[in-house]
Design an enzyme around this catalytic site. Structure first.
Site, short mmCIF file in Angstrom:
data_model
loop_
_atom_site.label_atom_id
_atom_site.label_comp_id
_atom_site.label_asym_id
_atom_site.label_seq_id
_atom_site.Cartn_x
_atom_site.Cartn_y
_atom_site.Cartn_z
N HIS A 1 0.84 -1.20 0.00
CA HIS A 1 0.00 0.00 0.00
C HIS A 1 0.87 1.25 0.00
O HIS A 1 1.90 1.29 0.67
CB HIS A 1 -0.85 0.05 1.27
N ASN B 1 8.06 -4.39 3.57
CA ASN B 1 6.67 -3.98 3.76
C ASN B 1 6.20 -4.17 5.20
O ASN B 1 5.69 -3.24 5.83
CB ASN B 1 5.79 -4.79 2.80
#
Length: 346
Positions: A125, A156
């Site tokens: 994201h 991440n």
DNA sequence: CGGAGTCTCTGT
DNA sequence: ACAGAGACTCCG
């Protein structure tokens, strides 16, 4: 007609047919190069008898974030969001959301889940899902693949996750925290005196995996936006040691980021009155330790434990990583255990 | 918080 | 027979 009187005539051939186009253009295009800015928003010019190239990039507003989409790379160029205490409070759940193709994008320009599946890269994201606990729709919107870039999975869930947590924690010091995030393609391979930008492309869509990710953080209070604390960071898209907690290690100037991205971020920000975030922030851009995150994971695991075994594995994980138990966790474990006993008795 | 992979069921 | 959705389990 906003053109000058200096019209010219262009002649040429298309498939054997003669065409004649009358083109008018402003006087300043005739001036010497370098003596005046060249106007680029004029569709007519001698060099572009069929019009200047148009740009497929588009800026799209979602419920909680806004992004500029890179059609060629099938990922965002930049994504903007604003965090407040309120936007972080709530019950929205990422388990309710699904990664999906963004149908707002031009036909065939969105990445697909298939591009990422078993690619070895995770779907990272840019606008973080965890920033929209207060609004399920806003959280769902962050799962559109328009907001996603191929990201190293350890990066991440590790360093980048800690950076996002850091941004959320800033809402305890500032009313608003504005965040811009995006991918970069920078030199990551040097052989002798030669430099290379090497990146993988994944899936049938050939989605490129960025070499770096950047994040610009601007924190301010409602009454004094001119006193904004701002900093920018460029983080390599690779696993980063848990020992690293100094965000300043990856700090770059806004000017530097401007040259890297081609975007002038925060053009209205009065640089004379702004401060460096890593100086203004009482935590001096120091991320929470990995141990604190482990504690947080354990807390969740205990909270949703279905058996004593689940609690045990959480405890073992902490011990393996030499994480000290805090009182909150201990009481949570006790609470859960009595809960489980009652369940088995009934 | 951030993710992945596997299995089962279902619809075409 | 194959693709997608949902439930479930697993990891950092």
């Amino acid at each position: 007609m906003a053109t000058s009187n200096f019209g010219i005539l262009a002649k040429g051939f298309i498939s054997g047919a003669v065409f004649t186009v009358s083109i008018s253009y402003p006087l300043y295009l005739q001036q010497k190069r370098g003596t005046a800015p060249v106007k680029t928003d004029d569709a007519r010019s001698p060099l572009f008898p069929f019009g200047k190239p148009t740009d497929l990039r588009q800026v799209i507003d979602y419920t909680g974030h806004t992004l500029c989409y890179d059609v060629a790379r099938k990922q965002p160029l930049w994504v903007s969001e604003i965090l407040t205490k309120e936007s972080l409070k709530g019950r929205a759940n990422r388990k309710q959301s699904k990664f999906r193709v963004d149908d707002q994008l031009p036909e065939g320009t969105s990445a697909t889940n298939g591009d990422y599946h078993k690619s070895g890269w995770s779907r990272g994201h840019m606008a973080a899902a965890g920033n929209f606990k207060s609004n399920q729709q806003a959280m769902d919107d962050t799962f559109y693949l328009s907001n996603i870039v191929p990201q190293n999975i350890d990066n991440n869930s590790g360093f980048w996750n800690r950076l996002e947590t850091y941004c959320r924690d800033l809402t305890e010091q500032f009313d608003k925290v504005h965040v811009i995030s995006g991918p970069l393609y920078q030199v990551n391979d040097i052989v002798g005196d030669k430099k290379f930008v090497k990146y993988e492309v994944i899936g049938d869509g050939r989605v490129p995996a960025p070499t770096h990710l950047y994040k610009i953080v601007a924190a301010f209070n409602e009454g004094s936006p001119e006193r904004t604390a701002v900093a920018a960071f460029v983080v390599p898209n690779i696993p980063i040691s848990r020992e690293v907690s100094e965000l300043t290690k990856y700090e770059v100037s806004l000017e530097k980021l401007k040259s890297l991205t081609g975007f002038s971020f925060h053009p209205q920000l009065p640089s004379q009155t702004t401060t460096n975030l890593c100086v203004s922030d009482r935590n001096s851009c120091k991320l929470k330790s990995w141990e604190e995150l482990e504690l947080y994971f354990a807390m969740k695991k205990v909270k949703y434990a279905k058996s004593q075994k689940d609690i045990d594995t959480a405890v073992v994980t902490l011990k393996d990583n030499h994480v000290k138990f805090d009182q909150k966790l201990l009481s949570q474990i006790e609470k859960k255990q009595t809960e489980l006993r009652h369940a088995t008795n009934a």
